[in-house]
Write a protein that holds these residues in place. Structure first.
Motif, PDB file in Angstrom:
ATOM      1  N   SER A   1       0.848  -1.202   0.000  1.00  0.00           N
ATOM      2  CA  SER A   1       0.000   0.000   0.000  1.00  0.00           C
ATOM      3  C   SER A   1       0.871   1.234   0.000  1.00  0.00           C
ATOM      4  CB  SER A   1      -0.892   0.003   1.241  1.00  0.00           C
ATOM      5  OG  SER A   1      -1.705  -1.137   1.262  1.00  0.00           O
ATOM      6  N   PRO A   2       0.438   2.293  -0.669  1.00  0.00           N
ATOM      7  CA  PRO A   2       1.245   3.509  -0.679  1.00  0.00           C
ATOM      8  C   PRO A   2       1.292   4.148   0.707  1.00  0.00           C
ATOM      9  CG  PRO A   2      -0.837   3.866  -1.822  1.00  0.00           C
ATOM     10  CD  PRO A   2      -0.776   2.417  -1.469  1.00  0.00           C
ATOM     11  N   VAL A   3       2.437   4.710   1.036  1.00  0.00           N
ATOM     12  CA  VAL A   3       2.580   5.400   2.320  1.00  0.00           C
ATOM     13  C   VAL A   3       1.852   6.736   2.227  1.00  0.00           C
ATOM     14  CG1 VAL A   3       4.743   4.247   2.894  1.00  0.00           C
ATOM     15  CG2 VAL A   3       4.794   6.391   1.637  1.00  0.00           C
ATOM     16  N   PRO A   4       1.464   7.315   3.372  1.00  0.00           N
ATOM     17  CA  PRO A   4       0.695   8.576   3.337  1.00  0.00           C
ATOM     18  C   PRO A   4       1.372   9.691   2.547  1.00  0.00           C
ATOM     19  CG  PRO A   4       0.628   7.620   5.531  1.00  0.00           C
ATOM     20  CD  PRO A   4       1.584   6.789   4.727  1.00  0.00           C
ATOM     21  N   ALA A   5       2.684   9.802   2.629  1.00  0.00           N
ATOM     22  CA  ALA A   5       3.378  10.867   1.889  1.00  0.00           C
ATOM     23  C   ALA A   5       3.187  10.701   0.386  1.00  0.00           C
ATOM     24  CB  ALA A   5       4.862  10.860   2.244  1.00  0.00           C
ATOM     25  N   LEU A   6       3.176   9.480  -0.112  1.00  0.00           N
ATOM     26  CA  LEU A   6       2.961   9.237  -1.538  1.00  0.00           C
ATOM     27  C   LEU A   6       1.534   9.594  -1.936  1.00  0.00           C
ATOM     28  CD1 LEU A   6       4.011   8.231  -4.248  1.00  0.00           C
ATOM     29  CD2 LEU A   6       3.404   5.914  -3.533  1.00  0.00           C
TER      30      LEU A   6
ATOM     31  N   ARG B   1      -0.375  11.860  -0.512  1.00  0.00           N
ATOM     32  CA  ARG B   1      -0.455  13.330  -0.537  1.00  0.00           C
ATOM     33  C   ARG B   1       0.222  13.886  -1.790  1.00  0.00           C
ATOM     34  NH1 ARG B   1       1.093  12.541   4.824  1.00  0.00           N
ATOM     35  NH2 ARG B   1       3.190  13.299   4.338  1.00  0.00           N
ATOM     36  N   ALA B   2       1.386  13.328  -2.161  1.00  0.00           N
ATOM     37  CA  ALA B   2       2.100  13.807  -3.343  1.00  0.00           C
ATOM     38  C   ALA B   2       1.275  13.563  -4.605  1.00  0.00           C
ATOM     39  CB  ALA B   2       3.457  13.121  -3.454  1.00  0.00           C
ATOM     40  N   ALA B   3       0.640  12.409  -4.705  1.00  0.00           N
ATOM     41  CA  ALA B   3      -0.190  12.108  -5.877  1.00  0.00           C
ATOM     42  C   ALA B   3      -1.376  13.064  -5.951  1.00  0.00           C
ATOM     43  CB  ALA B   3      -0.662  10.666  -5.821  1.00  0.00           C
ATOM     44  N   LYS B   4      -1.960  13.375  -4.792  1.00  0.00           N
ATOM     45  CA  LYS B   4      -3.099  14.305  -4.768  1.00  0.00           C
ATOM     46  C   LYS B   4      -2.657  15.695  -5.223  1.00  0.00           C
ATOM     47  CE  LYS B   4      -6.572  16.295  -1.770  1.00  0.00           C
ATOM     48  NZ  LYS B   4      -7.001  16.533  -0.409  1.00  0.00           N
ATOM     49  N   ARG B   5      -1.507  16.168  -4.722  1.00  0.00           N
ATOM     50  CA  ARG B   5      -0.989  17.476  -5.133  1.00  0.00           C
ATOM     51  C   ARG B   5      -0.691  17.496  -6.630  1.00  0.00           C
ATOM     52  NH1 ARG B   5       2.138  17.111  -0.525  1.00  0.00           N
ATOM     53  NH2 ARG B   5       3.967  16.648  -1.787  1.00  0.00           N
ATOM     54  N   HIS B   6      -0.142  16.411  -7.126  1.00  0.00           N
ATOM     55  CA  HIS B   6       0.173  16.323  -8.556  1.00  0.00           C
ATOM     56  C   HIS B   6      -1.105  16.431  -9.391  1.00  0.00           C
ATOM     57  CE1 HIS B   6       2.120  15.120 -12.270  1.00  0.00           C
ATOM     58  NE2 HIS B   6       1.183  14.211 -12.418  1.00  0.00           N
ATOM     59  N   ARG B   7      -2.115  15.689  -9.007  1.00  0.00           N
ATOM     60  CA  ARG B   7      -3.385  15.740  -9.755  1.00  0.00           C
ATOM     61  C   ARG B   7      -3.984  17.147  -9.726  1.00  0.00           C
ATOM     62  NH1 ARG B   7      -4.172  10.760  -7.339  1.00  0.00           N
ATOM     63  NH2 ARG B   7      -5.409  11.702  -5.689  1.00  0.00           N
ATOM     64  N   GLU B   8      -3.903  17.803  -8.563  1.00  0.00           N
ATOM     65  CA  GLU B   8      -4.477  19.157  -8.448  1.00  0.00           C
ATOM     66  C   GLU B   8      -3.723  20.152  -9.324  1.00  0.00           C
ATOM     67  OE1 GLU B   8      -4.120  19.800  -4.254  1.00  0.00           O
ATOM     68  OE2 GLU B   8      -5.932  18.654  -3.784  1.00  0.00           O
ATOM     69  N   ARG B   9      -2.405  19.993  -9.444  1.00  0.00           N
ATOM     70  CA  ARG B   9      -1.620  20.946 -10.211  1.00  0.00           C
ATOM     71  C   ARG B   9      -1.615  20.650 -11.702  1.00  0.00           C
ATOM     72  NH1 ARG B   9       3.534  21.397  -6.120  1.00  0.00           N
ATOM     73  NH2 ARG B   9       2.403  22.465  -4.471  1.00  0.00           N
TER      74      ARG B   9
END
Length: 129
Positions: free
Chosen positions: A110-115, A117-125
């Motif tokens: 499973s992805p770690v929480p930091a990953l 969050r990073a994926a969410k930020r990437h999608r938003e940007r």
């Protein structure tokens, strides 16, 4: 960067380094090397300065194999080049490491929480809907 896990005829696996656009790897991890006797009739010239004792050594080895000095040197250099490229581009794995890679591919952690969050930020940007 994408690494391919290749199954060999002897049922071992190899992780194959990504190949550039002109060097596609076949299903067995073999690179498309060109032999000195390829179907193209193009040639290139190579000159080298070497000590007399190295020249004599190469000449003697060529004579022992019944070949010309040029043929001997071209063949030996081609084999050394292929081996060097293979050693640098193909990663050979032990049986334990092969199993670890296969397990990670079949059942990824499973992805770690930091990953996440990073994926969410990437999608938003990148793709803000």
């Amino acid at each position: 960067m994408f690494w391919a896990v290749v199954s060999r005829a002897d049922h071992s696996l190899e992780a194959v380094a990504p190949a550039g656009p002109a060097t596609a790897v076949d299903g067995y991890g073999n690179l498309p090397y060109f032999s000195p006797m390829n179907s193209r009739n193009t040639t290139a010239r190579l000159e080298a300065r070497l000590p007399g004792e190295i020249h004599a050594l190469l000449k003697r080895a060529a004579e022992l194999q019944g070949r010309s000095l040029t043929d001997f040197v071209v063949t030996a250099a081609s084999e050394a080049a292929r081996k060097t490229i293979e050693d640098m581009e193909i990663l050979r794995l032990s049986a334990d490491d092969q199993l670890r890679i296969a397990q990670a591919v079949l059942d990824p952690p499973s992805p770690v929480p930091a990953l996440v969050r990073a994926a969410k930020r990437h999608r938003e940007r990148v793709d803000p809907a």
